[in-house]
Design a protein around this motif. Structure first.
Motif, short mmCIF file in Angstrom:
data_model
loop_
_atom_site.label_atom_id
_atom_site.label_comp_id
_atom_site.label_asym_id
_atom_site.label_seq_id
_atom_site.Cartn_x
_atom_site.Cartn_y
_atom_site.Cartn_z
N CYS A 10 0.85 -1.19 0.00
CA CYS A 10 0.00 0.00 0.00
C CYS A 10 0.89 1.24 0.00
N SER A 12 -0.06 4.12 0.54
CA SER A 12 -0.56 5.08 1.51
C SER A 12 -0.06 4.79 2.92
N CYS A 13 -0.11 3.49 3.32
CA CYS A 13 0.27 3.17 4.70
C CYS A 13 1.40 2.15 4.81
N CYS A 24 -7.18 -1.20 0.62
CA CYS A 24 -6.25 -1.57 1.69
C CYS A 24 -7.04 -1.74 2.98
N ALA A 26 -5.84 -1.98 5.90
CA ALA A 26 -5.20 -1.27 7.01
C ALA A 26 -5.62 0.20 7.08
N CYS A 27 -5.67 0.88 5.92
CA CYS A 27 -5.97 2.32 5.94
C CYS A 27 -7.23 2.67 5.15
ZN LIG Z 1 -3.02 1.20 3.34
#
Ligand SMILES: [Zn+2]
Length: 145
Positions: A10, A12-13, A24, A26-27
């Protein structure tokens, strides 16, 4: 030669996935996973979360573990499965079929520890009424009727 594998990271994270997915977990970012090649034979020193993620260092199993002092419950089988007694500040999950004797065992252990000099115990039950706990304590012999 190192075997090449791919993973999806990812952007982003920094969360890493084996397969591509649109979102994702996670985020909750959409379309942020990018395929990256990794070397399967070389274990990374840490998993980096990119610019936003949290870096997690791997810890080796080499080294010495400190042994924590244990409090004996007075129930030899319970002490044995707990590695010699209960560890202060630790949490233990006791599971089993209904009626197998979990509550009786734990009340007995609580009572035995409470009788030890300098010890105080709290028995917390989210399921049983106080009368049930009181009757069980009388039956075990920790409370006078
Ligand atoms: Zn993420």
């Amino acid at each position: 030669m190192a075997e090449k594998t791919t993973e999806f990271v990812c952007q982003s994270c920094g969360a890493v996935y084996r397969k591509w997915q649109g979102k994702c977990d996670a985020c909750n970012e959409w379309n942020s996973l990018i395929e990256e090649e990794t070397s399967a034979s070389s274990l990374p020193k840490s998993i980096s979360g990119g610019s936003k993620g949290r870096k997690i260092d791997f810890v080796s199993l080499d080294g010495i573990s400190e042994t924590k002092p244990r409090t004996k419950t007075g129930i030899s089988e319970l002490d044995r499965v707990c590695g010699g007694g209960l560890v202060a500040g630790s949490v233990m999950l006791v599971g089993g079929d209904p009626g197998i004797g979990k509550s009786t065992l734990l009340l007995q252990a609580t009572g035995t520890i409470a009788m030890q000099k300098g010890r105080r115990c709290i028995y917390i039950s989210g399921e049983e009424a106080i009368d049930q706990v009181r009757m069980r304590a009388i039956k075990i012999g920790f409370k006078r009727s």
